[in-house]
Enzyme design. Sequence first.
Site, short mmCIF file in Angstrom:
data_model
loop_
_atom_site.label_atom_id
_atom_site.label_comp_id
_atom_site.label_asym_id
_atom_site.label_seq_id
_atom_site.Cartn_x
_atom_site.Cartn_y
_atom_site.Cartn_z
N THR A 25 0.77 -1.22 -0.40
CA THR A 25 -0.35 -0.07 -0.06
C THR A 25 0.92 0.90 0.14
O THR A 25 2.33 1.23 0.87
CB THR A 25 -1.07 0.16 1.40
OG1 THR A 25 -2.16 -1.14 1.37
CG2 THR A 25 -1.57 1.20 1.47
N GLY A 26 0.41 1.95 -0.77
CA GLY A 26 1.42 3.61 -0.76
C GLY A 26 1.15 4.28 -2.17
O GLY A 26 1.01 2.86 -3.13
N SER A 27 1.55 4.81 -2.48
CA SER A 27 2.20 5.52 -3.52
C SER A 27 3.42 4.99 -4.57
O SER A 27 3.59 5.17 -5.71
CB SER A 27 2.69 7.14 -3.47
OG SER A 27 3.53 7.32 -2.95
N THR A 28 4.44 4.31 -3.37
CA THR A 28 5.18 3.30 -4.39
C THR A 28 4.86 2.41 -4.78
O THR A 28 5.55 1.59 -6.05
CB THR A 28 6.52 3.33 -3.76
OG1 THR A 28 7.30 4.34 -2.83
CG2 THR A 28 7.80 3.28 -3.91
N GLY A 82 5.81 -0.70 0.29
CA GLY A 82 6.78 0.30 0.29
C GLY A 82 7.33 0.40 2.22
O GLY A 82 6.99 -0.47 2.94
N LYS A 94 6.82 1.92 9.23
CA LYS A 94 5.83 1.55 8.32
C LYS A 94 4.37 1.91 8.87
O LYS A 94 4.37 2.45 9.69
CB LYS A 94 5.65 -0.22 7.97
CG LYS A 94 6.54 0.00 6.43
CD LYS A 94 6.35 -1.76 5.70
CE LYS A 94 4.94 -2.45 5.30
NZ LYS A 94 4.89 -1.02 4.10
N GLU A 103 -0.04 -5.04 6.12
CA GLU A 103 0.61 -4.48 5.69
C GLU A 103 1.46 -6.12 6.70
O GLU A 103 2.01 -6.83 6.32
CB GLU A 103 1.40 -3.94 5.75
CG GLU A 103 1.19 -2.81 4.64
CD GLU A 103 1.73 -1.49 5.14
OE1 GLU A 103 1.67 -0.98 5.37
OE2 GLU A 103 1.34 -0.70 3.92
N LYS A 121 14.42 7.54 1.68
CA LYS A 121 13.87 6.79 2.95
C LYS A 121 14.76 6.48 4.04
O LYS A 121 14.52 5.83 4.90
CB LYS A 121 12.68 5.38 2.47
CG LYS A 121 11.24 6.33 1.56
CD LYS A 121 10.30 7.05 2.28
CE LYS A 121 9.49 7.08 1.55
NZ LYS A 121 8.78 5.99 0.81
O1 DER Z 1 1.28 2.67 5.05
C1 DER Z 1 2.87 1.94 4.24
O2 DER Z 1 3.31 1.04 5.46
C2 DER Z 1 3.01 2.46 2.93
O3 DER Z 1 3.70 1.59 3.01
C3 DER Z 1 4.14 3.39 3.64
O4 DER Z 1 4.50 2.95 3.91
C4 DER Z 1 4.55 3.92 1.92
O5 DER Z 1 4.19 4.99 1.58
P1 DER Z 1 4.29 5.22 0.58
O6 DER Z 1 5.39 4.67 -0.80
O7 DER Z 1 3.11 6.30 -0.63
O8 DER Z 1 5.80 6.46 0.78
#
Ligand code: DER
Length: 222
Positions: A25-28, A82, A94, A103, A121
């Site tokens: 989950t997330g933008s990556t 991510g 995370k 996750e 990161k």
């Molecule tokens: O919520 C999460 O654990 C996501 O993986 C986050 O930690 C990473 O978010 P990003 O890829 O949007 O920076």
Amino acid sequence: MDLKRLAAERAVEYVKDGMKVGLGTGSTAYWAIQRLGERVKNEGLQIETVATSQASEDQARELGIPLVPFSEIGRLDITIDGADEVDGRLNLIKGGGGALLREKIVAMNSRRLVIVVDESKVVHTLGKFPLPVEIVPFACEWTYHALDQMGCHPAWRMNGSEKYKTDNGNYIADCKLGRISDAEALNQKLNMIPGVVDNGLFVDMADTIVVAHADGTIEIKR
Ligand code: DER
């Protein structure tokens, strides 16, 4: 090119026909799911997947990526996700995207956890990023107070004027710890507090970190 996308697409090269895949989950992780969707559509990639959030599940469904109930999929071959921080021992913070509980469950049931990040990161010591702690709504003020008493400097994550709610209907307290010297000890201590469901420390869980650097190079940490 978007560094998050670069790292995510490199990680998707690890996915082979027949694999059971956890979708982060997330933008990556978004870019990993997009790339998997392209491979399913254009190469006929044969995979089964589970998602770590409603958002990732919706994205996968939209792309025609096969989703399987948790009751049927068994142990996963690989999860791509991510992170908000990665230290030199591949420990993670995370939960920035609010999906830490699902996750962590999916990661623990995966043979291989591949974390995809841009170079921003990577840290020497975890803790600059506020540590997310997932808390059940029942008596949440008491649980919050316990975190405060521990010196965790909690702050409710808000969604407008309301407390943010995770996909699981819980709240998140973001803890400004500054520097975490013993991630494993803190992980255990936090999860012992009644009312805490889990926290964003992923200790000794990541197998591979794919880091995209600003110069366009990709570094693989194992
Ligand atoms: O919520 C999460 O654990 C996501 O993986 C986050 O930690 C990473 O978010 P990003 O890829 O949007 O920076």
